[in-house]
Design a protein around this motif. Structure first.
Motif, mmCIF file in Angstrom:
data_model
loop_
_atom_site.group_PDB
_atom_site.id
_atom_site.type_symbol
_atom_site.label_atom_id
_atom_site.label_comp_id
_atom_site.label_asym_id
_atom_site.label_seq_id
_atom_site.Cartn_x
_atom_site.Cartn_y
_atom_site.Cartn_z
ATOM 1 N N GLN A 54 0.826 -1.205 0.000
ATOM 2 C CA GLN A 54 0.000 0.000 0.000
ATOM 3 C C GLN A 54 0.867 1.264 0.000
ATOM 4 O O GLN A 54 0.549 2.249 -0.668
ATOM 5 C CB GLN A 54 -0.919 0.009 1.227
ATOM 6 C CG GLN A 54 -1.988 -1.074 1.220
ATOM 7 C CD GLN A 54 -3.089 -0.802 0.208
ATOM 8 O OE1 GLN A 54 -3.232 0.310 -0.272
ATOM 9 N NE2 GLN A 54 -3.858 -1.828 -0.124
ATOM 10 N N GLN A 275 -3.961 -9.802 -3.149
ATOM 11 C CA GLN A 275 -4.932 -8.870 -3.712
ATOM 12 C C GLN A 275 -6.173 -8.776 -2.830
ATOM 13 O O GLN A 275 -6.650 -7.688 -2.507
ATOM 14 C CB GLN A 275 -5.315 -9.289 -5.128
ATOM 15 C CG GLN A 275 -6.192 -8.267 -5.837
ATOM 16 C CD GLN A 275 -6.407 -8.613 -7.298
ATOM 17 O OE1 GLN A 275 -6.207 -9.753 -7.710
ATOM 18 N NE2 GLN A 275 -6.823 -7.635 -8.091
ATOM 19 N N GLN A 279 -7.347 -5.466 -0.550
ATOM 20 C CA GLN A 279 -8.639 -4.865 -0.877
ATOM 21 C C GLN A 279 -9.568 -4.841 0.317
ATOM 22 O O GLN A 279 -10.403 -3.957 0.453
ATOM 23 C CB GLN A 279 -9.287 -5.635 -2.044
ATOM 24 C CG GLN A 279 -8.644 -5.356 -3.388
ATOM 25 C CD GLN A 279 -9.270 -6.168 -4.498
ATOM 26 O OE1 GLN A 279 -10.005 -7.123 -4.258
ATOM 27 N NE2 GLN A 279 -8.983 -5.810 -5.735
ATOM 28 N N ASP A 280 -9.399 -5.833 1.213
ATOM 29 C CA ASP A 280 -10.235 -5.877 2.405
ATOM 30 C C ASP A 280 -9.797 -4.873 3.465
ATOM 31 O O ASP A 280 -10.451 -4.731 4.502
ATOM 32 C CB ASP A 280 -10.220 -7.292 3.014
ATOM 33 C CG ASP A 280 -10.996 -8.277 2.153
ATOM 34 O OD1 ASP A 280 -11.789 -7.812 1.313
ATOM 35 O OD2 ASP A 280 -10.805 -9.490 2.315
#
Length: 322
Positions: A54, A275, A279-280
């Motif tokens: 991130q 991924q 995303q969570d």
């Protein structure tokens, strides 16, 4: 007499229970010890890997107009069997040619379309500049690949006759690797330098043979133990937190490795994907999350190092990531 027999029987039952308890305890301790011994020191938690991922998106790609880079383009894939064979070959060359090869460097590059990539090169220690320097051999000539240089000059003639530079798409010549290296400078370092002030910008990450082989063996064992069908290693760019306690690694570019199974980047023995994990939003978890079951590998040695401080010009200082 019956009372004595009952007492002896009771004593036997207690002893059996005691020894069974001891055996169970020892077995548990042995299993814990085995787990500790088989887990490489540089395995990081899922949270740590996701945070690096991130940070790269937020502090690098988004800063230079490449925030729409797809997840597929972020995963730089190396086949596990090819990678293992490559490491073995470098060790053989170390012995056969009597070259002090110290390990392998993941060198940063960018292709003609501006997509980031990575290629592997053997490394030897440059004692004068105090860092791990990549090299290759072509037509019997030893060619260094100096990460401290802004750009590299191609050779008049170059071919990959020794096959020492491994890319995700096969072996490269010195000139092909040089083009990727120079592209990374213009496509990623120069734009980032306008946004992020650093004393140095990472261009390669080095691991010793023992470290990278230990990680490969770790993945192979986890693949068998947990039926994961791991066939490769995916390499991702990451960025450390902007934390002063990290000293020279603060806000520095790095990489992390994770397993590849069925064209997915899996981050633990449960088969969770990177991924899905990012995303969570789980990257916001406590960074002290356990590494149990993690398949992520980091803490590589960054290259090049920053310029030596004035009081270190006599080479008596030691950089913490070496």
């Amino acid at each position: 007499m019956k009372k004595k027999m009952i007492s002896f029987a009771s004593l036997g039952l207690v002893c059996a229970t005691f020894f069974l308890s001891c055996e169970t305890k020892n077995q548990a301790e042995e299993e814990q010890l085995e787990t500790a011994l088989e887990t490489p020191a540089k395995i990081i938690s899922n949270t740590q890997a996701a945070t690096l991922f991130q940070n790269d998106q937020n502090t690098r790609l988004s800063q230079i107009g490449k925030e729409n880079t797809s997840f597929k383009d972020k995963a730089i894939h190396f086949d596990l069997a090819i990678l293992e064979s490559y490491i073995s070959r470098l060790e053989s060359i170390k012995t056969a040619k009597n070259i002090p090869v110290t390990g392998v460097s993941f060198v940063f590059g960018a292709d003609a379309n501006g997509n980031r990539t990575m290629f592997l090169m053997p490394a030897t220690r440059n004692t004068e500049l105090d860092y791990q320097e990549s090299f290759t051999i072509e037509n019997g000539q030893f060619l260094t690949f100096k990460h401290v240089d802004i750009t590299l000059k191609p050779q008049i003639s170059s071919q990959n006759d020794e096959n020492l530079v491994l890319s995700p798409n096969g072996y490269l010549s010195f000139n092909e690797a040089t083009a990727l290296f120079n592209n990374y400078q213009t496509q990623y370092i120069q734009p980032v330098a306008k946004k992020v002030t650093k004393d140095y910008y990472t261009k390669a990450v080095w691991y010793s043979f023992e470290e990278i082989k230990g990680y490969i063996n770790y993945l192979k064992k986890k693949s068998v133990d947990h039926n994961l069908a791991i066939t490769g290693v995916n390499v991702f760019f990451g960025v450390y937190n902007n934390d002063l306690s990290l000293e020279l690694k603060s806000n520095a570019q790095t990489i992390f490795l994770t397993a590849s199974s069925q064209q997915q980047s899996i981050i633990n023995i449960k088969g969770e994907t990177l991924q899905g994990f990012t995303q969570d939003g789980f990257f916001a978890k406590d960074s002290n999350e356990s590494i149990d079951g993690s398949l992520n590998f980091n803490e590589g040695h960054l290259s090049p190092p920053p310029p030596l401080p004035e009081d270190c010009q006599n080479k008596t200082c030691w950089h913490p990531w070496h």
